[in-house]
Design an enzyme around this catalytic site. Structure first.
Site, PDB file in Angstrom:
ATOM      1  N   HIS A 272      29.832  49.008  55.921  1.00 59.37           N
ATOM      2  CA  HIS A 272      31.261  48.771  55.712  1.00 59.37           C
ATOM      3  C   HIS A 272      31.792  49.681  54.595  1.00 59.37           C
ATOM      4  O   HIS A 272      32.754  50.430  54.779  1.00 59.37           O
ATOM      5  CB  HIS A 272      31.489  47.300  55.355  1.00 59.37           C
ATOM      6  N   GLU A 273      31.128  49.622  53.450  1.00 61.49           N
ATOM      7  CA  GLU A 273      31.578  50.446  52.320  1.00 61.49           C
ATOM      8  C   GLU A 273      31.393  51.926  52.646  1.00 61.49           C
ATOM      9  O   GLU A 273      32.190  52.761  52.193  1.00 61.49           O
ATOM     10  CB  GLU A 273      30.833  50.060  51.035  1.00 61.49           C
ATOM     11  N   HIS A 276      34.501  53.154  54.236  1.00 58.38           N
ATOM     12  CA  HIS A 276      35.527  53.439  53.214  1.00 58.38           C
ATOM     13  C   HIS A 276      35.198  54.765  52.503  1.00 58.38           C
ATOM     14  O   HIS A 276      36.074  55.583  52.242  1.00 58.38           O
ATOM     15  CB  HIS A 276      35.542  52.334  52.146  1.00 58.38           C
ATOM     16  N   GLU A 302      40.777  50.024  55.790  1.00 57.06           N
ATOM     17  CA  GLU A 302      39.908  48.983  56.338  1.00 57.06           C
ATOM     18  C   GLU A 302      39.500  49.307  57.781  1.00 57.06           C
ATOM     19  O   GLU A 302      38.434  48.908  58.227  1.00 57.06           O
ATOM     20  CB  GLU A 302      40.616  47.624  56.250  1.00 57.06           C
TER      21      GLU A 302
END
Ligand code: MG
Length: 508
Positions: A272-273, A276, A302
């Site tokens: 997830h990170e 980003h 996001e």
């Protein structure tokens, strides 16, 4: 005249660069505070941060910016300047105008009071959640809500008092538009959840056990490398709450948290990170250090994390390649596990009370709940004392569950104590944008799943960089979405993606 404008844009760019340097310096102090700072350093660290924040605020709202924007004939509607200014410079002026006008409209005393009251409210919220006592938190939240309403009024709005709050995180997005997008998806999502509820639950036991942290980190870094990260421009560390931050154009920090007894938390947090982080590293070099080197909106940001975490890293193709590799890290845990069982386990759908633990099917309903309540708080249709009851009722209606305690309900998130009304919708918008972008990517890159199944993530990264990352804030979220996908935000892609995937997993 042209000479004058040229000088103005140069000066504006110079101020923009100083703003960027200050922001990165603040980010470094904050990153350190969340990762390695010894506990007794907190007092002076808070003062360091507060000083830098004040300097940053002064710089971002200084009269000179206003004069330069005037000299450049900047307005809200049309991009400032004429054809002589290149596109990038016009974008700089437009973004400066937007940020500056917003900041300038909020009185300094209100900024100070908001920062003071939210800092108190956060502390009280921690205690109230611990004690499961909403009445402790209610007076502080009332204060924050009324200050946030003042802020919205100061910034101004035409249609909805929630608009200026939403606009802080999702520039140019409107409350009514979010309502429509959410409404269009809500019934389909609830229907899908009902269908899944009627089926045998997925067995998740394979994800529970003992996962040594160094092995988790090793596997996570392996996947990050394939996603396109290297030690020269990024780091992965540990923090209580995972986040991504940029300390420089070539310095992106990711954090995750690991659970020794559960696989998903650490790994999917990393991916997830990572999503980003790729966005942050993907800005065109020409906009490095400028005010444009940031995400188009939090929703678009996001979308990048969610696409990697859910659409890619929770796909069958992904694990076709990575499950055998995962087995080399955790042979005792996974050697005898068939891939299909593992794939189903990481895609288990189960309505639950806690947003941050929610699966991708139920997640957006958690957001719709919060969005609806915070809109009502801002319009005054709902008062703080009635909030827990409203929360529980809406939770039952949307998610099918009502929390037993306020700690598991209305007190679970930090956002409202921070005055972050307007933030929540960006999580759901991110999921919607992610599915819409991915559908466009599949049209462009035929058989992209075959690449993923061979551990080749290069074409995905290159597509995302070209279509989305490199532009930074050159375009608004809606403009970007239209340019990339040929239409404005449409939740149909998300619903279709989920329907397709979960019909297969749950044999609907
Ligand atoms: Mg995120």
């Amino acid at each position: 005249m042209e000479q004058k404008k040229h000088r103005a844009i140069e000066r504006l760019s110079a101020i923009g660069y100083e703003i960027t340097l200050l922001k990165h310096s603040i980010a470094l102090l904050e990153w350190d505070q969340e990762t390695y700072m010894p506990s007794q350093a907190i007092e002076e660290r808070s003062e360091q941060l507060s000083l830098l924040q004040t300097i940053l605020h002064k710089k971002s709202t200084c009269e000179e910016i206003g004069e330069l924007l005037d000299a450049l004939d900047a307005t809200d509607e049309t991009p400032a300047g004429e054809e002589t200014l290149v596109e990038r410079e016009r974008a700089v002026v437009k973004v400066f105008f937007r940020d500056y006008s917003r900041e300038k409209r909020i009185p300094t005393e209100l900024v100070t009071e908001l920062s003071r009251q939210t800092s108190i409210a956060q502390n009280v919220w921690v205690e109230a959640r611990k004690q499961n006592d909403f009445t402790l938190f209610a007076p502080k939240l009332s204060t924050v809500v009324s200050l946030v309403k003042e802020k919205a009024a100061a910034i101004g709005y035409i249609e909805h008092p929630y608009d200026p709050l939403l606009d802080e995180y999702e520039p140019e997005m409107k409350t009514e538009r979010v309502k429509t997008v959410f409404q269009e998806a809500a019934d389909d999502l609830k229907e899908l959840i009902d269908d899944i509820r009627g089926k045998t639950p997925v067995d998740e036991t394979v994800l529970k056990g003992s996962f040594p942290l160094d092995k988790q980190k090793g596997f996570g870094n392996r996947v990050l490398t394939d996603m396109g990260f290297d030690d020269c421009r990024s780091r992965l560390d540990i923090s209580a709450h995972p986040f991504t931050t940029s300390l420089g154009s070539n310095d992106v920090r990711l954090t995750t948290r690991y659970r020794n007894d559960y696989f998903n938390t650490g790994f999917f947090g990393i991916v997830h990170e990572g999503g980003h982080g790729l966005y942050e590293l993907g800005y065109d070099e020409k906009i490095h250090g400028t005010i444009l080197a940031d995400g188009a909106s939090l929703g678009i940001h996001e979308s990048q994390s969610r696409m990697w975490e859910n659409i890619i890293a929770r796909s069958r193709a992904f694990w076709t390649y990575y499950f055998p590799i995962l087995k080399t890290y955790f042979p005792d845990q996974f050697d005898k596990v068939p891939i299909e069982r593992f794939y189903r386990a990481v895609n288990s759908v189960k309505p639950s009370l806690i947003r941050v633990e929610a699966d991708e099917v139920t997640y957006n309903l958690h957001i719709m709940l919060r969005f609806s309540l915070e809109c009502d708080l801002i319009t005054g249709d709902l008062c703080v004392s009635d909030l827990p009851e409203a929360w529980n009722a809406l939770s039952r209606e949307l998610i099918g569950l009502s929390p037993e305690t306020n700690a598991d309900g209305v007190l679970q998130d930090i956002h409202w104590s921070m005055g972050g009304m307007g933030y929540f919708p960006t999580y759901a918008l991110g999921n919607f944008y992610a599915a819409q972008f991915f559908a466009a990517m599949r049209r462009d890159l035929k058989d992209i799943e075959d690449d993923v199944a061979m551990g080749n993530l290069h074409r995905i990264r290159a597509w995302l960089r070209d279509k989305i990352h490199r532009h930074g804030r050159m375009m608004s979220a809606e403009q970007l979405c239209e340019q990339v996908t040929g239409e404005v935000l449409n939740s149909r892609y998300f619903v279709q993606y989920l329907r397709g995937k979960y019909s297969d997993i749950y044999e609907l």
